[in-house]
Design a protein around this motif. Sequence first.
Motif, PDB file in Angstrom:
ATOM      1  N   ARG A 188       0.825  -1.201   0.000  1.00 11.83           N
ATOM      2  CA  ARG A 188       0.000   0.000   0.000  1.00 11.83           C
ATOM      3  C   ARG A 188       0.863   1.256   0.000  1.00 11.83           C
ATOM      4  NH1 ARG A 188      -4.800  -0.899   4.328  1.00 11.83           N
ATOM      5  NH2 ARG A 188      -5.575   0.959   3.240  1.00 11.83           N
ATOM      6  N   ARG A 189       0.321   2.316  -0.588  1.00 13.44           N
ATOM      7  CA  ARG A 189       1.016   3.603  -0.590  1.00 13.44           C
ATOM      8  C   ARG A 189       0.800   4.260   0.774  1.00 13.44           C
ATOM      9  NH1 ARG A 189       2.307   5.742  -5.608  1.00 13.44           N
ATOM     10  NH2 ARG A 189       1.546   7.828  -5.128  1.00 13.44           N
ATOM     11  N   ARG A 190       1.460   3.673   1.730  1.00 14.57           N
ATOM     12  CA  ARG A 190       1.245   4.040   3.125  1.00 14.57           C
ATOM     13  C   ARG A 190       2.572   4.079   3.855  1.00 14.57           C
ATOM     14  NH1 ARG A 190      -2.919   0.606   6.849  1.00 14.57           N
ATOM     15  NH2 ARG A 190      -4.444   2.079   5.990  1.00 14.57           N
TER      16      ARG A 190
ATOM     17  N   GLU B  26      11.453   7.870  -2.799  1.00 13.31           N
ATOM     18  CA  GLU B  26      10.695   7.676  -4.029  1.00 13.31           C
ATOM     19  C   GLU B  26      11.496   8.175  -5.236  1.00 13.31           C
ATOM     20  OE1 GLU B  26       6.967   6.671  -4.750  1.00 13.31           O
ATOM     21  OE2 GLU B  26       8.053   5.381  -3.354  1.00 13.31           O
TER      22      GLU B  26
ATOM     23  N   TRP C 140      -1.030   9.176  -0.948  1.00  9.77           N
ATOM     24  CA  TRP C 140      -0.266   8.613   0.162  1.00  9.77           C
ATOM     25  C   TRP C 140      -0.976   8.892   1.489  1.00  9.77           C
ATOM     26  CZ3 TRP C 140       3.977   5.493   0.204  1.00  9.77           C
ATOM     27  CH2 TRP C 140       4.615   5.308  -1.023  1.00  9.77           C
TER      28      TRP C 140
END
Length: 253
Positions: free
Chosen positions: A2-4, A108, A35
């Motif tokens: 997940r973008r977490r 990132e 996010w």
Amino acid sequence: MRRRIIIVTAVHAPSAPFLPDAYASLRAQELPEGWEWHWIVQEDGTTDQVAPYVPDDDRVTFRQGRSGGPGVARTMALAHADGAYVKVLDADDRLTPGALARDLAALEGNPDIGWATSRVLDLLPDGSTVGFPGDPEHGPVERRTVLDHWAAHDYRAPVHPATLFVRRDLLVALGGWMALPASEDTGLLLALDAVARGWFSSEVGLLYRKWEGQATGQSAHVDTGERGARMAVAEARARALAATGWRFPADEA
């Protein structure tokens, strides 16, 4: 994944009253679209003295477990870390505005970077702050930089492990935090430094609270015999990892 970002906080009863301040610093964070953050508060113990300070927020998960020190608590919290990144936030510390976004952008934007740290200010009881000289340059931290500096400066790292932001998979691959009574976060930092390039942000990312009850202020923390043993194990682990030749990313091995 997940973008977490998973925020991991180890807490015991004496530090629990600071949790609302840590939470406020989290709520002030702004992340790129898509996010989110999730805060895992892991008590080092099973008392009834921590829960009253844990915020009622769907983004916050509170867990308890047998007392084993902050390293054990943080590593146990990894069982619930379902995000791509893990950020350390000690219960008595506070993030500065933008800290999470800066950490996220560093990793990132650089797939070959495994972890990030940032500048720290001590937060004194009167509310004033104090900085430190000798921070590294803003940008990448090459492998072995932390270990070499640490070994040459009486076991003092050039970056602060309390600001760590790390790829979850890399953190898990190294086994989480070390099984030490203290310096477990430094041991992890040295291990990361042995196998992966890092990043240092020259912008202040953390206010590190100084208060009477903090673990690093206790006499046992500076006991000569124990300190020497902790440092010896942490150094041996880092050098052994470096000697394996394994690197992050794996295609650099």
